[in-house]
Scaffold this motif. Structure first.
Motif, PDB file in Angstrom:
ATOM      1  N   GLU A  55       0.808  -1.211   0.000  1.00 12.88           N
ATOM      2  CA  GLU A  55       0.000   0.000   0.000  1.00 12.88           C
ATOM      3  C   GLU A  55       0.842   1.263   0.000  1.00 12.88           C
ATOM      4  OE1 GLU A  55      -2.876   0.033   3.080  1.00 12.88           O
ATOM      5  OE2 GLU A  55      -3.843  -1.842   2.488  1.00 12.88           O
ATOM      6  N   HIS A  79      -1.046  -4.882   0.688  1.00 14.12           N
ATOM      7  CA  HIS A  79      -2.437  -4.618   0.300  1.00 14.12           C
ATOM      8  C   HIS A  79      -3.094  -5.990   0.107  1.00 14.12           C
ATOM      9  CE1 HIS A  79      -5.979  -3.196  -1.721  1.00 14.12           C
ATOM     10  NE2 HIS A  79      -5.577  -1.934  -1.625  1.00 14.12           N
ATOM     11  N   HIS A 117       1.996   1.114  -5.563  1.00 15.59           N
ATOM     12  CA  HIS A 117       1.210   2.333  -5.775  1.00 15.59           C
ATOM     13  C   HIS A 117       2.081   3.498  -6.230  1.00 15.59           C
ATOM     14  CE1 HIS A 117      -1.794   0.052  -3.510  1.00 15.59           C
ATOM     15  NE2 HIS A 117      -2.696   0.830  -4.077  1.00 15.59           N
ATOM     16  N   TYR A 282      -8.662   6.201  -2.179  1.00 12.62           N
ATOM     17  CA  TYR A 282      -8.375   4.949  -1.491  1.00 12.62           C
ATOM     18  C   TYR A 282      -8.645   5.135  -0.003  1.00 12.62           C
ATOM     19  CZ  TYR A 282      -6.165   3.265  -5.757  1.00 12.62           C
ATOM     20  OH  TYR A 282      -5.931   2.872  -7.047  1.00 12.62           O
ATOM     21  N   SER A 312     -11.407  -3.755   2.054  1.00  9.07           N
ATOM     22  CA  SER A 312     -10.416  -3.038   2.848  1.00  9.07           C
ATOM     23  C   SER A 312     -10.522  -3.465   4.301  1.00  9.07           C
ATOM     24  CB  SER A 312     -10.633  -1.528   2.743  1.00  9.07           C
ATOM     25  OG  SER A 312      -9.723  -0.840   3.571  1.00  9.07           O
TER      26      SER A 312
END
Length: 893
Positions: A55, A79, A117, A282, A312
């Protein structure tokens, strides 16, 4: 975004400017670059995969591509959903390699890179894969085998966008399983980009459908400061405006949230009257805001997330339950992947050592730490609550909120993306000579095909999932847009869970695109029922919206519709004027037919007037009968029998003509009623005038040698009656011949009534009839007044004077009353004038005679008349006139 495009442009130019790999000898030696570690497996054909497994990305500020010496980067926090997608792709490739008749004699391999990311990392990983997987040299292929069949990824749009720019130069097929940035659908800029998830443009439509379903027209938008957030939220704003949904606030989150930006956003959310907030970001980026909102007890907001929210682990955090309870989110379509659960439960750090991500994943989900040597076992290297990983931990014990094991969203999209690329490769290999899709019906070389040839097959794949769903790419390179709507709520045992409450299908009919099962939504967490999020509450039927200057169109006042107008639906912009024959009800939400106002017989007033008219008619008839029966008596003979007959018949006509005024006006009744009334009363008044003149002439003719003697008699009275009545009759004929009365509906008289009345046609002729009748009455009254004191046995002149006084008084009162009333009361006034004036003539002239005939018969004798001869000039004329010598045989004056 500008920085990203600049980097991409430089890289593309570098790649295109350097000679191709065929111009070099084996063995590439490029500029030193930080090579990225990959989770790889060799095969005859290789799929290049980019996934944002971590992440967060901590990257040095020095140039990524040209640092000397290379500086390693550091990624943090696995993630979970994207790592799950990596496992799904590995599982799919393993599954394909085991299918006997699928890609025979070919083993698929993969190289999986973690972009963390980061756009820069995505660029580096893409160039490294294009260079052969070991060196990063733009436009150089340092390893000719295995063959790179295509690319999967990157997960986020931030990485997929520069990746698509690079791969699009040579038409390398690229399939993303997460990127939803709408601009990626542009096949001019990104000719080789495809995806297995819905574009954010469909998310905007789905969100609008959701907002409209619950009646939420007043919302706030929080978006990330990146391409996906800004572009997608702008599309939502445009779609919302088209559907009359207003935006209370639009807040862009900075890349790094500090105290000032946090306080600003919290203040905006707290002050906003919008109960619904849509987030294009996000979850990890908005977590600090959600945490602060939860601490301040702002729990009345409904948060709506997009596909980047699901799944999530944030929803498992107890400190955010007060805020996130009742959250709705769009999610990528989910489906079961047969056998994937067993595959997942069998992974292990010790067994799957080639998986470079599994140890970090294991440590994160079990909150433990692996050690490779005794020196690493010191407790000071452990964080709070962290223990040593023993390898005996069970993945089956993981909570579903941490790791979804029932339904797969991004993993399913990634799984389908692998199968799409594999199916395209299968179609390319099975191409038959002279049946190919390329020039001269040729096929591609199965082991040495060009990227654009592979792209052709990828665009035309058709996949049937195990669930039976059909998947294929449209002209924009996208699968059919399918989205799930999820709802999070707190359970009775203080845990959170989500349920699927709806589905969005972009290809369905507009009325069935979004299907929601409201029974699965438990609003009790924050609201007793569906919360209301509007700037101004809806205007109910009967009210219209009035805009508030300086405020969005969703903010308005509710103004009641004026009389005669309605609003038959909620939130009406304008009131609708009722038709002329209708009027608005009290609530101003319906037009009701106006009451037709006229004087019917059923109306008490009409009934009473009709009864009075009939009663007076029978009174006049009775009087006529009495006069006929007692026609030989002195009293009747002394009152000019012929004129009395005519007068009584005329009065009967007057009383009956009043009945024509009662009832709904029709063409015949409108034409006749005023004319008959005028002629009838002209007869009456002319008869009374004739009687009065006869009395006056009789008195004047008693003088010796009077020239008036020749006028005494019935000839004079008949002439007066006929001439006066003829004039009135002529006026009536002219009226009917030029502009006759006609029935009409008068809308101007009242709000609730339409007056059914007779339009007199020519008001001048109407007043001419009244004026001539008034003239006769005034002349008659004047003559009778002059003759009131003449000697007479039965006071005839006095009775005529009094009757004409009543007649004139009634009609003088009629004029102002007639002009000041409308509707049925106007007709009632005229009927009353007709009846009262006719009754005045009847009773004032004939009642005293009826009294004498029945109650004083001694006065109705010849002897009584002779006794009063000296006081009665009338009787004297009857005895002395040579023409009337036979008193008992001829009619007296």
């Amino acid at each position: 975004m500008a920085t990203s495009l600049t980097i991409i442009t430089i890289l593309i130019h570098l790649w295109a400017a350097v000679p191709t790999a065929s111009d070099y000898q084996p063995g590439c030696h490029g500029l030193p670059t930080p090579n990225m570690e990959a989770y790889s497996r060799e095969g005859d054909m290789v799929f290049g995969i980019l996934a944002a497994v971590h992440e967060a990305n901590v990257f040095p500020s020095t140039n990524l591509l040209f640092t000397d010496p290379p500086v390693p980067r550091r990624c943090e926090k696995i993630h979970i959903a994207f790592y799950q997608s990596v496992l799904a792709m590995v599982f799919a490739i393993n599954e394909i390699n085991k299918i006997p008749n699928f890609l025979p004699n070919i083993t698929l391999g993969f190289r999986i890179y973690d972009s963390c990311h980061s756009e820069m990392a995505a660029i580096g990983a893409t160039l490294q894969q294009l260079s052969g997987g070991k060196e990063t040299i733009p436009n150089y292929l340092c390893q000719s085998s295995p063959k790179m069949a295509g690319f999967i990824g990157d997960g986020p749009s931030t990485g997929a966008l520069p990746m698509a720019n690079i791969l699009g130069v040579n038409s390398f097929p690229q399939i993303s399983y997460v990127a939803s940035l709408p601009i990626l659908s542009d096949k001019v800029q990104f000719p080789s980009f495809l995806r297995t998830v819905a574009s954010a443009s469909f998310q905007a439509d789905a969100l609008v459908q959701l907002l409209l379903h619950f009646g939420w027209t007043w919302i706030g938008i929080v978006t990330a400061n990146n391409d996906l957030g800004l572009y997608s939220s702008q599309m939502l704003k445009e779609a919302a405006a088209q559907n009359k949904i207003c935006i209370d606030f639009f807040e862009t989150l900075p890349t790094q949230i500090n105290k000032e930006s946090l306080a600003r956003v919290i203040g905006i959310v707290q002050k906003s009257t919008a109960k619904v907030i849509v987030c294009y970001t996000y979850v990890v980026h908005i977590t600090p805001i959600l945490k602060e909102i939860s601490l301040q007890g702002i729990t009345s907001k409904i948060w709506i997330g997009v596909t980047t929210w699901v799944p999530s682990t944030i929803f498992s955090r107890r400190d955010l339950w007060g805020t996130l309870n009742g959250t709705l989110a769009l999610a990528v379509y989910s489906a079961e992947i047969p056998g994937f659960n067993d595959f997942f439960f069998n992974i292990h750090p010790l067994k799957d050592s080639e998986d470079i991500f599994i140890r970090a994943f294991w440590e994160q989900v079990f909150n433990c730490k692996f050690v490779d040597s005794f020196s690493e076992m010191r407790t000071e290297n452990m964080t709070d609550g962290e223990t040593l990983c023993t390898g005996t931990e069970k993945l089956q014990s993981l909570d579903a909120s941490v790791y979804e094991i029932n339904y797969f969203r991004f993993p399913f999209s990634a799984y389908i993306a692998i199968y799409a690329l594999a199916q395209a490769l299968e179609d390319l290999i099975l191409c038959k000579h002279q049946e190919g899709p390329f020039a001269n019906r040729s096929c591609a070389d199965a082991m040495d095909f060009q990227p654009w040839q592979m792209l052709h097959y990828v665009k035309n794949v058709h996949i049937t999932a195990s669930s039976g769903s059909q998947f294929f790419f449209d002209t924009s390179g996208e699968f059919p847009a399918l989205l799930d709507l999820l709802y999070w709520h707190m359970t009775s045992n203080d845990t959170t869970k989500y349920v699927k409450v709806g589905t969005y299908n972009a290809s369905a009919h507009v009325d069935f695109k979004l299907v929601i099962d409201e029974s699965a939504i438990f609003w009790g967490g924050k609201h007793i029922q569906v919360p209301l999020s509007v700037c101004s509450e809806s205007c109910t039927a009967g009210y219209r919206k009035s805009a508030i200057i300086g405020r969005p169109t969703c903010c308005f006042h509710c103004v009641p519709c004026p009389d005669g107008s309605i609003a038959n639906q909620t939130d009406a912009i304008d009131c609708i004027k009722c038709p002329d024959d209708h009027w608005s009800n009290i609530k101003r939400n319906r037009c009701l037919p106006k009451e037709i106002d006229f004087l019917p017989y059923e109306d008490p007033l009409g009934f009473i007037l009709a009864v009075i008219a009939i009663f007076l008619f029978f009174n006049a008839s009775f009087t006529l009968g009495i006069f006929i029966k007692y026609r030989q008596t002195p009293l009747v003979r002394a009152n000019n029998l012929q004129l009395s007959y005519i007068l009584l018949v005329a009065l009967m006509m007057c009383f009956l003509c009043s009945l024509i005024f009662i009832g709904r006006p029709k063409r015949v009744t409108c034409m006749l009623r005023q004319v008959i009334f005028g002629i009838s009363f002209s007869f009456c008044v002319s008869c009374v005038m004739a009687k009065t003149i006869t009395v006056l002439l009789a008195f004047k003719a008693t003088k010796p040698n009077s020239s008036l003697r020749q006028w005494v008699g019935s000839r004079t009275s008949n002439l007066i009656v006929l001439s006066c009545s003829f004039i009135e009759f002529a006026i009536g004929v002219i009226w009917l011949g030029t502009s006759p009365p006609f029935p009409e509906l008068n809308n101007s008289a009242g709000n609730w009534k339409i007056i059914a009345e007779c339009n007199e046609g020519s008001i001048l002729m109407f007043y001419c009839i009244l004026a001539f009748m008034g003239l006769l009455a005034c002349v008659t009254f004047g003559i009778a007044f002059l003759a009131r004191n003449l000697p007479n046995s039965f006071n005839e002149a006095k009775y005529i004077t009094f009757s004409m006084l009543v007649f004139v008084s009634v009609w003088l009162s009629f004029i102002p009353a007639y002009l000041s009333t409308k509707g049925k009361y106007l007709v009632a006034v005229e009927i009353f004038a007709i009846l009262s004036s006719g009754a005045g003539l009847l009773y004032c002239i004939f009642a005293p005679k009826i009294y004498i005939i029945f109650l004083r018969p001694e006065m109705n004798t010849r002897e009584y008349l002779r006794k009063t001869l000296s006081f009665s000039i009338s009787a004297w004329i009857a005895l002395s006139n040579p023409m009337l010598k036979n008193f008992d045989r001829k009619t007296d004056i």
